[in-house]
Design an enzyme around this catalytic site. Structure first.
Site, PDB file in Angstrom:
ATOM      1  N   PHE A 133      20.196 -21.071 -10.285  1.00 18.30           N
ATOM      2  CA  PHE A 133      20.142 -22.184 -10.115  1.00 18.30           C
ATOM      3  C   PHE A 133      20.328 -23.099  -9.211  1.00 18.30           C
ATOM      4  CE2 PHE A 133      20.307 -26.461 -12.637  1.00 18.30           C
ATOM      5  CZ  PHE A 133      19.176 -26.575 -13.149  1.00 18.30           C
ATOM      6  N   ASP A 147      27.071 -17.415 -14.751  1.00 21.34           N
ATOM      7  CA  ASP A 147      26.615 -19.147 -15.487  1.00 21.34           C
ATOM      8  C   ASP A 147      25.874 -18.605 -17.089  1.00 21.34           C
ATOM      9  OD1 ASP A 147      25.021 -21.215 -16.180  1.00 21.34           O
ATOM     10  OD2 ASP A 147      24.829 -21.995 -14.071  1.00 21.34           O
ATOM     11  N   TYR A 149      23.165 -27.649 -24.019  1.00 26.08           N
ATOM     12  CA  TYR A 149      21.694 -27.987 -24.654  1.00 26.08           C
ATOM     13  C   TYR A 149      20.082 -27.371 -24.122  1.00 26.08           C
ATOM     14  CZ  TYR A 149      21.581 -29.627 -19.960  1.00 26.08           C
ATOM     15  OH  TYR A 149      21.223 -29.469 -17.745  1.00 26.08           O
ATOM     16  N   LYS A 150      20.509 -26.430 -24.121  1.00 25.72           N
ATOM     17  CA  LYS A 150      19.292 -25.254 -24.035  1.00 25.72           C
ATOM     18  C   LYS A 150      18.587 -24.948 -25.803  1.00 25.72           C
ATOM     19  CE  LYS A 150      19.296 -25.846 -18.927  1.00 25.72           C
ATOM     20  NZ  LYS A 150      19.910 -25.027 -17.654  1.00 25.72           N
ATOM     21  N   ARG A 162       6.584 -21.610 -17.535  1.00 29.50           N
ATOM     22  CA  ARG A 162       7.537 -21.241 -17.896  1.00 29.50           C
ATOM     23  C   ARG A 162       7.437 -21.622 -19.198  1.00 29.50           C
ATOM     24  NH1 ARG A 162      13.824 -22.872 -16.703  1.00 29.50           N
ATOM     25  NH2 ARG A 162      12.926 -24.605 -17.413  1.00 29.50           N
TER      26      ARG A 162
END
Ligand SMILES: *Cc1c(COP(=O)(O)O)cnc(C)c1O
Length: 412
Positions: free
Chosen positions: A120, A197, A222-223, A372
């Site tokens: 990321f 991660d 929060y995902k 995505r």
């Protein structure tokens, strides 16, 4: 395969109604960017703000003080760690900074950090900042196909100067999943520490940090954990390392006894030394109901459904989208993939705009040409995935994207 028939036999189908579904016709395929709101979370926020803050005022700290550790203990269960190895604090990027910096300092003469090109960007920036500050080097393992990383390339890049290897377990763009246990073993064989991660894998795929010998980890809430916009992240430090590592940011919540107000810093024992300042209680409290839902459903069942749903999506791509010039940009093998699938199309940006603004479908766009489709199995239905693909095909067939501009919005 009929999507309704698949939904009818889905063992997790009951979980969708535990979430707020504001618009039943919205096809939400972005749970890997921001998970939906659990109904219990709305109640919890009302309770913490409306009752505890309102009535208890500063006395509320008696209830709130250990929330970072208590929540950490629940997340530990999801990621195969001991409860005293995980805390919730700060953002993922800040946690990466603290842990990677600490690992570099603990590794004596070694001054290289190895990562890969699918990591990321914020992680890469934090690492660039660390090696800049400490006078080290960042080594980037390339991807041959922009989809996956060949593990032998990682082994080749590690040497006696490597302090740390760090990567995303599941890549944010392609969805590629590393073999965390095998890569960690390679990293250890070369004398480096491993920091993973978990942002795109926690809550949706089984993770066994202790069994796989992982040293350090960080991740987002929060995902797939559905903790809410900007919810604080978590960090993991394995027991044997905790008292050997020093946080680069010394604050009172990482001090042995914050309320002694002593003038000199003394790092607290255990993982809590990586806390810095006052925890954001409203955001922290909002994480717990989502984590409880994951524990209730069980990570094995969630992964099973995720694999089945991404495979279904890939089947639909083959049937309806491949002939329209849409490329698969994720690993075709479900065992090497997380819970999102990426597609490539030269008009991806304008297609995303048409899907969001006209077709009531929310995927997301990742520059330069990726769309995505994130699947969060606790609330995603097969019917939704089917509709998402149908509308995607329609936007291309009717060239509906031509109505939209090529300017990229500031948030995608
Ligand atoms: C989402 C995500 C982040 C988010 O970082 P923040 O500091 O919380 O904004 C970090 N790393 C990965 C791999 C991600 O997917």
């Amino acid at each position: 395969m009929d999507p309704d028939a698949l939904d009818a036999v889905d063992p997790l189908r009951g979980f969708r109604e535990r979430f707020v579904i504001d618009d039943p016709n919205l096809v939400y395929l972005d749970g890997n960017s921001l998970g939906r709101l659990p109904i219990k979370t709305r109640e919890r926020i009302n309770q913490v703000a409306g009752q505890e803050w309102a009535a208890d005022l500063v006395r509320g700290w008696g209830k709130w003080f250990d929330l970072p550790q208590r929540l950490g203990g629940k997340i530990a269960e999801i990621i195969g760690a001991h409860p005293d190895e995980v805390i919730v604090c700060d953002s993922t990027t800040v946690n990466l900074y603290k842990l990677a910096h600490a690992a570099m300092r603990a590794q004596g003469g070694r001054n290289q950090v190895v990562t890969d090109a699918l990591n990321f960007p914020s992680d890469l920036y934090a690492l660039q900042g660390i090696v800049h500050g400490l006078g080290g080097q960042l080594e980037l393992v390339a991807s041959d196909d922009e989809i996956s990383i060949d593990p032998s390339r990682i082994a080749d890049r590690l040497n006696q100067r490597s302090a740390l290897f760090t990567a995303s377990h599941v890549s944010f763009k392609s969805g590629f999943m590393h073999d965390m246990g095998a890569v960690t073993e390679t990293v250890h064989a070369k004398g480096a520490l491993a920091l993973w991660d978990l942002s795109h894998s926690v809550g949706v795929t089984p993770i066994r940090l202790n069994e796989w010998g992982v040293d350090l980890a960080i991740g987002c809430t929060y995902k797939y954990l559905n903790g809410g916009p900007g919810a604080p992240a978590f960090l993991f430090v394995r027991r044997g390392l905790q008292d050997r590592l020093q946080s680069p940011i010394w604050g009172w919540f990482g001090q042995t006894d914050p309320f002694a107000f002593g003038l000199d810093y003394a790092a607290s024992c255990g993982v809590s030394r990586f806390m810095v300042g006052t925890p954001p209680i409203l955001s922290l409290a909002a994480i717990e109901p989502g984590v409880d839902l994951i524990l209730e459903a069980g990570i094995g069942a969630i992964r099973e459904k995720s694999r089945s749903q991404t495979a279904y999506l890939v089947q639909l791509w083959e049937k309806h989208l491949a002939s329209l010039g849409v490329a698969l940009k994720s690993p075709p093998d479900a065992t090497r993939r997380g819970s999102h699938v990426s597609f490539g199309h030269p008009e991806a940006l304008r297609i995303a705009k048409a899907l969001i603004e006209k077709m009531n479908v929310i995927p997301d766009f990742r520059a330069p040409d990726n769309l995505r489709f994130g699947i969060s199995p606790l609330y995603a239905t097969y019917r939704e995935i089917h509709q998402g693909v149908e509308r995607f095909a329609e936007v291309i067939r009717r060239r509906q994207y031509e109505e939209y501009s090529e300017t990229r919005p500031s948030v995608t």
